[in-house]
Write an enzyme that holds these catalytic residues in place. Structure first.
Site, PDB file in Angstrom:
ATOM      1  N   ASP A   1      75.317  46.288  62.140  1.00 38.39           N
ATOM      2  CA  ASP A   1      76.344  46.198  61.103  1.00 38.39           C
ATOM      3  C   ASP A   1      77.352  47.310  61.359  1.00 38.39           C
ATOM      4  O   ASP A   1      77.116  48.186  62.181  1.00 38.39           O
ATOM      5  CB  ASP A   1      75.731  46.264  59.707  1.00 38.39           C
ATOM      6  CG  ASP A   1      76.488  45.371  58.730  1.00 38.39           C
ATOM      7  OD1 ASP A   1      77.737  45.383  58.752  1.00 38.39           O
ATOM      8  OD2 ASP A   1      75.840  44.661  57.963  1.00 38.39           O
TER       9      ASP A   1
ATOM     10  N   VAL B   1      71.249  41.123  55.197  1.00 41.08           N
ATOM     11  CA  VAL B   1      70.273  41.818  56.039  1.00 41.08           C
ATOM     12  C   VAL B   1      70.599  41.651  57.521  1.00 41.08           C
ATOM     13  O   VAL B   1      70.099  42.393  58.354  1.00 41.08           O
ATOM     14  CB  VAL B   1      68.834  41.327  55.740  1.00 41.08           C
ATOM     15  CG1 VAL B   1      68.492  41.608  54.275  1.00 41.08           C
ATOM     16  CG2 VAL B   1      68.653  39.842  56.042  1.00 41.08           C
ATOM     17  N   LYS B   2      71.418  40.656  57.847  1.00 45.20           N
ATOM     18  CA  LYS B   2      71.846  40.411  59.239  1.00 45.20           C
ATOM     19  C   LYS B   2      70.684  40.485  60.223  1.00 45.20           C
ATOM     20  O   LYS B   2      70.817  41.043  61.305  1.00 45.20           O
ATOM     21  CB  LYS B   2      72.972  41.372  59.641  1.00 45.20           C
ATOM     22  CG  LYS B   2      74.260  41.181  58.823  1.00 45.20           C
ATOM     23  CD  LYS B   2      75.422  41.993  59.363  1.00 45.20           C
ATOM     24  CE  LYS B   2      76.705  41.775  58.580  1.00 45.20           C
ATOM     25  NZ  LYS B   2      76.665  42.260  57.187  1.00 45.20           N
ATOM     26  N   ARG B   3      69.541  39.953  59.853  1.00 41.09           N
ATOM     27  CA  ARG B   3      68.405  39.942  60.753  1.00 41.09           C
ATOM     28  C   ARG B   3      68.633  38.900  61.845  1.00 41.09           C
ATOM     29  O   ARG B   3      69.350  37.903  61.644  1.00 41.09           O
ATOM     30  CB  ARG B   3      67.113  39.644  59.992  1.00 41.09           C
ATOM     31  CG  ARG B   3      66.754  40.658  58.903  1.00 41.09           C
ATOM     32  CD  ARG B   3      66.699  42.081  59.397  1.00 41.09           C
ATOM     33  NE  ARG B   3      66.116  42.999  58.423  1.00 41.09           N
ATOM     34  CZ  ARG B   3      66.761  44.008  57.828  1.00 41.09           C
ATOM     35  NH1 ARG B   3      68.040  44.246  58.087  1.00 41.09           N
ATOM     36  NH2 ARG B   3      66.123  44.804  56.980  1.00 41.09           N
TER      37      ARG B   3
END
Lengths: 286, 286
Positions: free
Chosen positions: A101, B97-99
């Site tokens: 991010d 969460v951008k997992r």
């Protein structure tokens, strides 16, 4: 000594082995499953025994945070205790968190994984968002001797969906590699490798060899050995030229006791044996 | 009703506003900072007050987990309590969460964020590793009415490093969009949108308009409004054609009290006012 110097030297001294602690309940021996503990406590106990049994063989431990996140707060407490335990043994710990991010949010991930409860030495990073997802780590690399491994060419079948698309003459994974070399150029240590390394799978040895030639200052975290099909000879062929990598195995090692049918307190000895076998499988070709 | 149907309908009813809870200590009013609580407890108290003050205006809350991870276990307890509190209000909660990880590891992230302590309705996903990083969510989309937003064209300056590279005639972000449409084709709801949506920033309205035309079944989570420069008129121009998006603002909203110089218990009223102003800024053009 910068972090990749340390990992480079440990990998030469101990063998290029990274023990992957992708620990889930299904890998635990029966005697631990029967304890009157929380799931996270059982996993912590397992990991500590594995670390005790392999500390002389592991150049690094890679702890896959997803396996701990899946158990919520109890699981993340186990993650925290595991990374602390391994770091206290003075072994490099890689948080396999694949965070990515930007700017102020990236700063928060850097703080979260390079200080406090979840502090590791190196974390894995996903750079789909470009350098903004990488630059938040620069100050920790410079001031706190931390490192990152950026996903470049991963070992899974659908990696090709994006990573093997071609931009003019170059694959995306090659372009990503060029960027990793460039971003890392300010952070090279005495061994010649940068504290910004790359994740490149072992599933396509030909691709890996070409990547290594193109990115001579990049140190590699190499998944894909064992359960995913990578062979000791393949990685040895790379390491003969330069000792540029540690090879991770997770399931292949931490199921050693299950393959031996051992469900009691002696389980970790079988994981040690699996780790030794991996080391020998690679070193015999070097 | 599938999750994107619900978000689509709530966005029409309440306005296309997603309130971003990227809460860090620097945003807290003085009276909370002075409490004899842990940092996580202070952040939880802040978030609950913000949710209480904006629940009639928010089509969704987006909670940026990095801000909580940075505080370790105490922070993640705050994350857990925040997402639970908002979900109990029957408002869609997006875990930012951008997992992104594959197969068995991806399964662990799916379990971690779609059940238990961290359960949300929709999570953000990074698909640099291809469909293997997306398919672990399919069963939760199908059986548990969950959704994901995949990073497509992000709003940060260096997004162009990778996303705007060209593969023959197409930008990477267009190729990613095509894949999102395809992966989502099995999960379309009554509103015509799929439970696999995309993150597309508002910083380049021309790109966004072209993406929307090309991906007509994709619902969008749109960052970049406010602090990052996106304008209400830009998003309204997209929404005039089809109500295909919710627009997120985080700092622009949760600093409302600081801009008004309010550090006491009345702080959340200013955040409500900032949220109202955002809603009006968009709706005036619709």
């Amino acid at each position: 000594m910068m972090i990749m110097d340390r990992l480079y030297k440990d990998a030469i001294k101990k063998g290029p082995i990274c023990v992957g602690l992708d620990t889930t309940l299904k890998f635990l021996p029966q005697y631990l499953l029967l304890k009157d503990w929380s799931d996270g406590e059982k996993i912590t106990a397992f990991n500590k025994k594995v670390i005790d049994a392999t500390e002389d063989l592991a150049a690094a431990y890679k702890v896959q945070i997803a396996c701990y996140e899946s158990l919520g707060l109890d699981g993340l407490k186990a993650y925290s205790e595991t990374v602390k335990y391994a770091r206290n043994k003075n072994i490099v710990v890689i948080g396999d968190v694949k965070r990515g991010d930007i700017s102020s949010t990236g700063d928060q991930y850097a703080k979260g994984h390079f200080t406090g409860d979840f502090e590791v030495d190196i974390m894995t990073v996903n750079a789909y968002m470009g350098e903004d997802a990488v630059s938040p780590y620069y100050s920790y690399i410079k001031d706190n001797n931390k490192g990152i491994f950026i996903l470049q060419r991963t070992s899974n079948p659908s990696a090709v969906d994006l990573q093997n698309l071609k931009v003019q003459d170059d694959f995306i994974y090659e372009i990503m590699g060029d960027k990793i070399e460039k971003w890392g150029s300010a952070f090279r240590g005495e061994c010649g490798f940068s504290s910004i390394g790359a994740v490149v799978g072992l599933t396509r040895p030909d691709e890996f060899a070409a990547i290594q030639k193109r990115c001579p200052h990049t140190f590699f975290l190499v998944p894909g050995y064992g359960a995913q099909g990578g062979k000791g000879e393949d990685i040895a062929n790379i390491l003969k030229r330069t000792r540029c990598a540690v090879v991770n195995s997770s399931r292949g090692l931490i199921t050693g006791h299950q393959k031996a049918g051992c469900e009691d307190e002696g389980f970790a000895e079988h994981i040690r044996n699996a780790t030794l076998a991996m080391k020998e499988d690679i070193l015999q070709w070097l």
